[in-house]
Design an enzyme around this catalytic site. Structure first.
Site, PDB file in Angstrom:
ATOM      1  N   GLY A  60      -3.006   9.065  -3.376  1.00  0.00           N
ATOM      2  CA  GLY A  60      -4.325   9.477  -3.829  1.00  0.00           C
ATOM      3  C   GLY A  60      -4.740  10.742  -4.458  1.00  0.00           C
ATOM      4  O   GLY A  60      -5.502  11.210  -5.163  1.00  0.00           O
ATOM      5  N   THR A  82      -8.134   1.646   1.301  1.00  0.00           N
ATOM      6  CA  THR A  82      -8.213   0.779   2.649  1.00  0.00           C
ATOM      7  C   THR A  82      -7.832   1.363   3.846  1.00  0.00           C
ATOM      8  O   THR A  82      -7.587   0.569   4.611  1.00  0.00           O
ATOM      9  CB  THR A  82      -6.782  -0.301   2.271  1.00  0.00           C
ATOM     10  OG1 THR A  82      -5.698   0.797   1.793  1.00  0.00           O
ATOM     11  CG2 THR A  82      -7.033  -1.111   1.061  1.00  0.00           C
ATOM     12  N   HIS A  83      -7.857   2.853   3.978  1.00  0.00           N
ATOM     13  CA  HIS A  83      -7.974   3.496   5.091  1.00  0.00           C
ATOM     14  C   HIS A  83      -9.103   3.485   5.848  1.00  0.00           C
ATOM     15  O   HIS A  83      -9.476   3.768   6.878  1.00  0.00           O
ATOM     16  CB  HIS A  83      -7.430   5.000   4.828  1.00  0.00           C
ATOM     17  CG  HIS A  83      -5.721   5.096   4.800  1.00  0.00           C
ATOM     18  ND1 HIS A  83      -5.009   4.776   3.826  1.00  0.00           N
ATOM     19  CD2 HIS A  83      -5.021   5.641   5.610  1.00  0.00           C
ATOM     20  CE1 HIS A  83      -3.896   5.094   3.943  1.00  0.00           C
ATOM     21  NE2 HIS A  83      -3.722   5.540   5.367  1.00  0.00           N
ATOM     22  N   CYS A 118      -4.191  -1.323  -1.966  1.00  0.00           N
ATOM     23  CA  CYS A 118      -4.281   0.202  -2.397  1.00  0.00           C
ATOM     24  C   CYS A 118      -5.399   0.219  -3.480  1.00  0.00           C
ATOM     25  O   CYS A 118      -5.015  -0.040  -4.633  1.00  0.00           O
ATOM     26  CB  CYS A 118      -3.173   0.807  -2.393  1.00  0.00           C
ATOM     27  SG  CYS A 118      -3.069   2.486  -2.733  1.00  0.00           S
ATOM     28  N   GLU A 146      -4.916   8.726   9.377  1.00  0.00           N
ATOM     29  CA  GLU A 146      -3.370   8.833   9.738  1.00  0.00           C
ATOM     30  C   GLU A 146      -3.159   9.561  11.085  1.00  0.00           C
ATOM     31  O   GLU A 146      -2.234   8.857  11.624  1.00  0.00           O
ATOM     32  CB  GLU A 146      -2.585   9.393   8.556  1.00  0.00           C
ATOM     33  CG  GLU A 146      -2.721   8.683   7.151  1.00  0.00           C
ATOM     34  CD  GLU A 146      -1.529   7.548   7.065  1.00  0.00           C
ATOM     35  OE1 GLU A 146      -0.615   7.904   7.683  1.00  0.00           O
ATOM     36  OE2 GLU A 146      -1.659   6.851   6.148  1.00  0.00           O
ATOM     37  N   ASP A 156       0.914  -1.185  -0.103  1.00  0.00           N
ATOM     38  CA  ASP A 156       0.077   0.035   0.023  1.00  0.00           C
ATOM     39  C   ASP A 156       0.886   1.264  -0.048  1.00  0.00           C
ATOM     40  O   ASP A 156       2.226   1.079   0.300  1.00  0.00           O
ATOM     41  CB  ASP A 156      -0.834  -0.058   1.211  1.00  0.00           C
ATOM     42  CG  ASP A 156      -1.727   1.303   1.191  1.00  0.00           C
ATOM     43  OD1 ASP A 156      -2.458   1.608   0.276  1.00  0.00           O
ATOM     44  OD2 ASP A 156      -1.766   1.706   2.465  1.00  0.00           O
ATOM     45  N   SER A 157       0.390   2.610  -0.222  1.00  0.00           N
ATOM     46  CA  SER A 157       1.071   3.631  -0.180  1.00  0.00           C
ATOM     47  C   SER A 157       1.577   3.675   1.204  1.00  0.00           C
ATOM     48  O   SER A 157       2.613   4.676   1.443  1.00  0.00           O
ATOM     49  CB  SER A 157       0.266   4.594  -0.445  1.00  0.00           C
ATOM     50  OG  SER A 157      -0.847   4.949   0.274  1.00  0.00           O
TER      51      SER A 157
HETATM   52  N1  DGL Z   1      -4.806   3.320   0.909  1.00  0.00           N
HETATM   53  C1  DGL Z   1      -5.209   4.064  -0.307  1.00  0.00           C
HETATM   54  C2  DGL Z   1      -6.257   3.356  -1.045  1.00  0.00           C
HETATM   55  O1  DGL Z   1      -6.802   2.291  -0.790  1.00  0.00           O
HETATM   56  C3  DGL Z   1      -4.973   5.177  -0.230  1.00  0.00           C
HETATM   57  C4  DGL Z   1      -4.347   6.204   0.765  1.00  0.00           C
HETATM   58  C5  DGL Z   1      -3.434   7.281  -0.178  1.00  0.00           C
HETATM   59  O2  DGL Z   1      -4.034   8.201  -0.599  1.00  0.00           O
HETATM   60  O3  DGL Z   1      -2.184   7.150  -0.467  1.00  0.00           O
HETATM   61  O4  DGL Z   1      -6.351   4.380  -1.804  1.00  0.00           O
END
Ligand code: DGL
Length: 268
Positions: A45, A189-190, A75, A154, A12-13
């Site tokens: 994002g 996923t956040h 992600c 976050e 993920d990011s």
């Molecule tokens: N967790 C990432 C997703 O599922 C988004 C977080 C980000 O913007 O990096 O899109």
């Protein structure tokens, strides 16, 4: 450990992909997992498509060295923008979040009106609309960029009793309920951390976690291919591109349990 081909690689990011890890651990406690979080470059994002593709490629190149039996794009942003690039560049069985979440939403909706909460890049890609229409031609999809939610989560703000959280969520959710949606996909996923808060605002709406949907689809596929690990509990290893300590501190919130593997910072 590294050459057994018996690992699931997950990236993920940043830390959000741990909600997918949590779901994998719940359904498949015996699976070994190697996680990479690109914490130095989060968020994805808000970035351009070109940048997201490049970052996702770097992430998978790092995980590819462990020869994972499955690669999970944990992600939505990377899955919606970089999936084709990754499939072209890597000879790996690639799994993602968009398809399983779309399939689930398409099947649970009763009135065929589905809202998507996601990052700006995921919304711009149109990936959810395209995918849901494949599974349900009658569906109308209403994607909504929710840029305030990743920073909120976050920063540890996701409680349903937090007035800031509920105020922001209400403002977003109102933009979906105005379309009479009966189903909302948490297309980032956040966001599963916000599940309780969202459910407390719209208890009558089906809320689908792309993280749970992805883990369930992975389980089905590994089982069908006879690739499930049957052991006595999986090993977990975490890599990040920024400070390992702050990742370790926050990880337990996303995992809903203590971090049970080492965390190392790497350059990718
Ligand atoms: N967790 C990432 C997703 O599922 C988004 C977080 C980000 O913007 O990096 O899109």
């Amino acid at each position: 450990m590294t050459n057994s081909k018996n690992y699931i690689g997950v990236f993920d990011s940043g830390i959000g992909g741990l909600t997918v890890v949590r779901s994998i651990m719940n359904i498949m406690p015996d699976e070994n997992i190697i996680y990479f979080g690109d914490t130095a470059r989060v968020p994805y994002g808000t970035k351009s498509e070109k940048q997201i593709r490049e970052f996702a490629s770097n992430d998978v190149r790092f995980l590819d060295q462990f020869e994972p039996k499955a690669l999970m794009i944990a992600c939505n942003t990377a899955d919606s923008v970089a999936r084709e690039t990754l499939e072209r560049e890597f000879d790996l069985p690639i799994y993602g979040v968009i398809e399983p979440a779309s399939r689930k939403a398409a099947s649970v909706t009763k009135n065929n009106r589905i809202g998507i909460m996601a990052t700006a890049a995921t919304v711009r890609s149109g990936a959810y609309t395209k995918m849901i229409e494949i599974f349900n031609r009658d569906a109308q999809v209403f994607p909504l960029a929710c840029p305030l939610l990743v920073p909120l989560v976050e920063n540890g703000r996701f409680s349903k009793d937090d007035i800031v959280v509920t105020t922001i969520l209400k403002e977003y959710i109102d933009q979906l309920t105005v379309h009479d949606v009966d189903t909302i996909v948490l297309g980032c996923t956040h966001y599963p951390l916000l599940m309780d808060a969202i459910k407390s605002i719209v208890p009558e709406i089906n809320v689908i976690s792309s993280s749970d949907a992805a883990a369930e689809a992975l389980y089905d596929s590994l089982r069908r291919h006879g690739l499930l690990n049957e052991g006595k509990g999986g090993k977990h290893r975490y890599y990040v591109s920024d400070d390992a300590e702050s990742f370790s501190r926050n990880a337990s919130i996303f995992l809903d349990e203590d971090l049970d593997g080492e965390v190392d910072q790497v350059r990718i």
